[in-house]
Scaffold this active site. Structure first.
Site, short mmCIF file in Angstrom:
data_model
loop_
_atom_site.label_atom_id
_atom_site.label_comp_id
_atom_site.label_asym_id
_atom_site.label_seq_id
_atom_site.Cartn_x
_atom_site.Cartn_y
_atom_site.Cartn_z
N CYS A 265 62.64 75.66 89.84
CA CYS A 265 61.45 75.31 89.07
C CYS A 265 60.27 74.88 89.94
O CYS A 265 59.19 74.62 89.42
CB CYS A 265 61.81 74.20 88.08
SG CYS A 265 63.27 74.61 87.12
N HIS A 405 55.43 67.07 86.54
CA HIS A 405 56.55 68.00 86.30
C HIS A 405 57.13 67.73 84.91
O HIS A 405 57.31 68.65 84.12
CB HIS A 405 57.61 67.83 87.38
CG HIS A 405 58.72 68.82 87.30
ND1 HIS A 405 58.51 70.18 87.30
CD2 HIS A 405 60.07 68.65 87.22
CE1 HIS A 405 59.67 70.82 87.24
NE2 HIS A 405 60.63 69.91 87.19
N GLU A 416 60.19 60.70 88.62
CA GLU A 416 58.86 61.16 89.00
C GLU A 416 57.83 60.03 88.88
O GLU A 416 56.99 59.84 89.77
CB GLU A 416 58.43 62.34 88.14
CG GLU A 416 57.06 62.90 88.51
CD GLU A 416 56.66 64.11 87.70
OE1 GLU A 416 55.68 64.78 88.09
OE2 GLU A 416 57.30 64.40 86.68
N LYS A 436 54.51 70.78 79.72
CA LYS A 436 55.77 71.29 79.15
C LYS A 436 56.05 70.75 77.75
O LYS A 436 56.89 71.30 77.03
CB LYS A 436 56.93 70.94 80.08
CG LYS A 436 56.87 71.65 81.42
CD LYS A 436 58.05 71.26 82.31
CE LYS A 436 57.97 71.90 83.68
NZ LYS A 436 56.94 71.29 84.54
N HIS A 441 59.58 74.58 79.46
CA HIS A 441 59.73 74.64 80.92
C HIS A 441 59.84 76.10 81.35
O HIS A 441 60.85 76.76 81.11
CB HIS A 441 60.99 73.86 81.32
CG HIS A 441 61.12 73.62 82.79
ND1 HIS A 441 60.33 74.26 83.73
CD2 HIS A 441 61.97 72.83 83.50
CE1 HIS A 441 60.67 73.85 84.93
NE2 HIS A 441 61.66 72.99 84.82
N PHE A 500 65.98 72.51 90.82
CA PHE A 500 67.40 72.34 91.14
C PHE A 500 67.60 72.61 92.64
O PHE A 500 67.01 73.52 93.21
CB PHE A 500 68.25 73.33 90.34
CG PHE A 500 68.56 72.90 88.93
CD1 PHE A 500 68.02 71.75 88.38
CD2 PHE A 500 69.41 73.67 88.14
CE1 PHE A 500 68.31 71.37 87.08
CE2 PHE A 500 69.71 73.30 86.84
CZ PHE A 500 69.17 72.15 86.30
#
Length: 514
Positions: A265, A405, A416, A436, A441, A500
């Site tokens: 991502c 994010h 975050e 998002k 996402h 990830f």
């Protein structure tokens, strides 16, 4: 655990460094390098951390103790005992790049999104706080525990892809080709203009997290049901992740640097960072950069269900993506493509290009912690933000907008925020929002779409809301632009993307000033 040493180049030597030595993890020594730039005069501030399964000693508020974060595969992280840190005493004042050959500007944007393929429509929908999340009807998802996502409907490639190729291509590459060609058009770099230019100095770096997932799944299905002789010859070419960049170059004749990056991502931001560095080194005048993804299909949805990463709010799909809300239960899948035209200022000015914004800098780091869980201390992210500001020649006090994010996961959202608080000691003037919450996402495309949202915020002076903010986490003390848009003059913006594997990326944008 092996000793880890941080090599420092000339810029690094100008900045403060914190070298921490820790006691043994299974009798091996750990060296950890980090630095924090202090407020105001830029003095370095030392940080003291204690590592216990990579958790910092600072009292950072996370999910309740003992509660397993939703959506993450569990593997235990190595446990370390205490770490001590020391810092040097001087830090150079931030200096922005002045050389027009090395300054990187944005001269075009293109996208394919759940709100269509027009940039103004896309951003207006975001400003209105409209959710693009709905029940999936591309395939029968009735037996899936998650039945919704940010599925693109009524997509048209007319005028951008010929009919024969359009029927063959995986959606991942269709989205890439349309977004990329729209970005070139937006930059006044249509076919006739490109023919007059040195196309060996124009490259393409468009990445994807998953690649041609539909093409791959169809090939495997053919193999299992009918045997290898029934596999289409397009199986491999349309599955591999580099094909978006390749096809766009083939169609446009762009012969400069060409490859894809796949860092889950964080992909699109990695591509922006790489593209800017090609330009700064003089290897290219223009790079078409961004991300593309089309994973809303059985393998993609089923795979993320297996990771337990997705929200299961099937009864209220439009309310499912809710970053920083106490009732969040996982992310919502999205798809699409977001592409920027990144160009040296010198080249843009020579051709009289319309400059939309400036890319000031960026950074990439790794958590080195876990396949899917973020570090609870946020160290990988906070160091990435700090290094991006250093690369941009920007002090923390100059930043007043963060496109976060913010995936709507239990652990990720707070990690975050904790990282942002570490870097920006005073967040009273900062606004932070989560794109998002409305489009889901987009995985490898997320950073591309969010970069466009960030640049539109710079251009319009309006920030889109983070929707579904009903019950904000108490530790989130930064203004998240809850539910309703806000007028805000952006001085410097950062856009965060994490993936990830612990891949962290931050890019820095600002209004263009000659």
């Amino acid at each position: 655990m092996r000793e880890v040493h941080t090599e420092r180049d000339s810029r690094e030597r100008e900045m403060a460094s914190i070298v921490a030595a820790g006691t043994a993890c299974s009798s091996s020594k750990v060296l950890l390098g980090s630095r924090e730039v202090g407020k105001g005069n830029g003095a370095a501030s030392a940080s003291l951390a204690q590592c216990n399964g990579l958790r910092a000693v600072e009292n950072l508020q996370m999910a309740p103790a003992g509660k397993k974060p939703n959506g993450f595969i569990s593997t235990s992280a190595p446990k370390c005992s205490k770490i001590k840190a020391m810092a040097s005493t001087t830090v150079s004042a931030p200096k922005r790049e002045k050389d027009p050959k090395k300054r990187v500007v944005i001269t075009g944007m293109g996208l394919v999104s759940v709100f269509g393929s027009d940039i103004d429509t896309f951003y207006n929908k975001l400003l209105e706080g409209e959710s693009g999340i709905s029940l999936i009807d591309r395939f029968d998802a009735s037996n899936f525990s998650v039945q919704f996502g940010g599925q693109i409907r009524d997509f048209s490639s007319v005028g951008y892809i010929d009919g024969k190729n359009d029927r063959r291509l995986d959606d991942c590459w269709r989205y890439c080709l349309v977004a990329g060609k729209k970005a070139l058009e937006n930059a006044n770099l249509g076919p006739q203009v490109l023919e007059t230019m040195d196309r060996t100095k124009i490259g393409v770096v468009v990445g994807t997290g998953m690649g041609g997932l539909t093409a791959f799944s169809a090939g495997v299905e053919a193999l299992l049901l009918k045997g290898y002789k029934k596999i289409t010859p397009f199986f491999i070419p349309y599955s591999i992740t580099n094909m978006g960049s390749a096809l766009l170059a083939i169609d446009t004749g762009l012969m400069g640097p060409n490859y894809s990056i796949s860092t889950a991502c964080a992909t699109a931001n990695y591509c922006f960072y790489a593209a800017a560095n090609h330009i700064r080194r003089g290897e290219a005048d223009i790079i078409v950069a961004g991300g593309t993804e089309a994973a809303i299909m059985p393998t993609g949805v089923g795979g993320f269900i297996a990771c337990r990463a997705l929200s299961q709010r099937n009864e209220e799909p439009k309310r499912a993506s809710r970053p920083w809300d106490k009732d969040r239960d996982g992310f919502v899948m999205g798809e699409g493509s977001g592409v920027l035209i990144m160009e040296s200022l010198e080249h843009a000015m020579k051709r009289g290009a319309n400059i939309i914004a400036e890319y000031l800098g960026g950074s990439i780091t790794c958590d080195a912690h876990h396949m899917t869980d973020p570090r609870s201390d946020g160290l990988g992210v906070s160091s990435c933000i700090s290094k991006s500001l250093e690369d941009a020649g920007v002090s923390p006090e100059e930043v007043n907008y963060v496109n976060a994010h913010a995936t709507s996961t239990l652990a990720g959202d707070l990690a975050e925020v904790n990282a942002i608080k570490k870097v920006f000691k005073d967040t009273s003037d900062i606004k932070m929002n989560g794109t998002k919450s409305m489009i889901g996402h987009g995985l490898g495309a997320a950073g591309g779409l969010e970069a466009i949202a960030t640049i539109k915020a710079i251009n319009t002076g309006w920030l889109h809301p983070t929707i579904n903010q009903d019950n904000l986490e108490p530790d989130v003390t930064i203004d998240t632009v809850p539910n309703v848009k806000k007028q805000h003059e952006v001085n410097v913006a950062i856009s965060n993307s994490f993936g990830f594997g612990g891949h962290n990326s931050v890019v820095v944008f600002a209004p263009f000033s000659p």
